[in-house]
Design a protein around this motif. Sequence first.
Motif, PDB file in Angstrom:
ATOM      1  N   GLY A 173       0.800  -1.215   0.000  1.00 13.11           N
ATOM      2  CA  GLY A 173       0.000   0.000   0.000  1.00 13.11           C
ATOM      3  C   GLY A 173       0.834   1.265   0.000  1.00 13.11           C
ATOM      4  N   GLY A 174       2.136   1.111   0.140  1.00  9.98           N
ATOM      5  CA  GLY A 174       3.033   2.255   0.066  1.00  9.98           C
ATOM      6  C   GLY A 174       3.233   2.684  -1.380  1.00  9.98           C
ATOM      7  N   VAL A 175       3.885   3.802  -1.554  1.00 15.13           N
ATOM      8  CA  VAL A 175       4.081   4.345  -2.901  1.00 15.13           C
ATOM      9  C   VAL A 175       4.889   3.386  -3.763  1.00 15.13           C
ATOM     10  CG1 VAL A 175       5.133   6.216  -4.225  1.00 15.13           C
ATOM     11  CG2 VAL A 175       3.893   6.735  -2.130  1.00 15.13           C
TER      12      VAL A 175
ATOM     13  N   GLU B 139      -6.760   1.800   6.520  1.00 19.18           N
ATOM     14  CA  GLU B 139      -6.040   1.944   5.258  1.00 19.18           C
ATOM     15  C   GLU B 139      -5.832   0.593   4.565  1.00 19.18           C
ATOM     16  OE1 GLU B 139      -2.456   4.689   3.485  1.00 19.18           O
ATOM     17  OE2 GLU B 139      -2.277   3.987   5.552  1.00 19.18           O
ATOM     18  N   ALA B 140      -5.711  -0.483   5.328  1.00 12.87           N
ATOM     19  CA  ALA B 140      -5.556  -1.810   4.722  1.00 12.87           C
ATOM     20  C   ALA B 140      -6.766  -2.145   3.857  1.00 12.87           C
ATOM     21  CB  ALA B 140      -5.356  -2.866   5.807  1.00 12.87           C
ATOM     22  N   GLU B 141      -7.954  -1.876   4.351  1.00 16.52           N
ATOM     23  CA  GLU B 141      -9.166  -2.133   3.585  1.00 16.52           C
ATOM     24  C   GLU B 141      -9.210  -1.277   2.327  1.00 16.52           C
ATOM     25  OE1 GLU B 141      -9.185  -1.528   6.888  1.00 16.52           O
ATOM     26  OE2 GLU B 141      -9.654  -3.536   7.615  1.00 16.52           O
ATOM     27  N   GLN B 142      -8.773  -0.029   2.450  1.00 17.74           N
ATOM     28  CA  GLN B 142      -8.765   0.872   1.301  1.00 17.74           C
ATOM     29  C   GLN B 142      -7.796   0.367   0.227  1.00 17.74           C
ATOM     30  OE1 GLN B 142      -7.495   4.862   2.175  1.00 17.74           O
ATOM     31  NE2 GLN B 142      -7.964   5.597   0.123  1.00 17.74           N
TER      32      GLN B 142
ATOM     33  N   VAL C 245       0.433  -7.306   1.721  1.00 17.97           N
ATOM     34  CA  VAL C 245       1.213  -7.537   2.926  1.00 17.97           C
ATOM     35  C   VAL C 245       0.935  -6.384   3.884  1.00 17.97           C
ATOM     36  CG1 VAL C 245       3.531  -7.806   3.863  1.00 17.97           C
ATOM     37  CG2 VAL C 245       3.009  -8.692   1.586  1.00 17.97           C
ATOM     38  N   ASP C 246       0.210  -6.665   4.950  1.00 12.88           N
ATOM     39  CA  ASP C 246      -0.053  -5.631   5.958  1.00 12.88           C
ATOM     40  C   ASP C 246       1.161  -5.586   6.874  1.00 12.88           C
ATOM     41  OD1 ASP C 246      -0.889  -3.916   7.930  1.00 12.88           O
ATOM     42  OD2 ASP C 246      -2.845  -4.881   8.207  1.00 12.88           O
TER      43      ASP C 246
END
Length: 71
Positions: A27-29, A60-63, A51-52
Amino acid sequence: MPDYVDEAIGKVRSRSRQRRGHSGLSGGVDSSVVAALLHRAIGQQLTCVFVDNGLLRLNEAEQVMQTFATT
């Protein structure tokens, strides 16, 4: 630099030879850009694994999963 994206996509396509690809996605850039480029290069042959890493903001994980989910 103007043609970097097209060049990178072309290199991935030539190396993939119609094979499947896998990528970790936090989820990072960095991982999001890699996932987007790989998807443009190999499309539905790509499987991303979310990968959380524990550093995301609330919900944010769901997003991230909704943003990158396929139907």
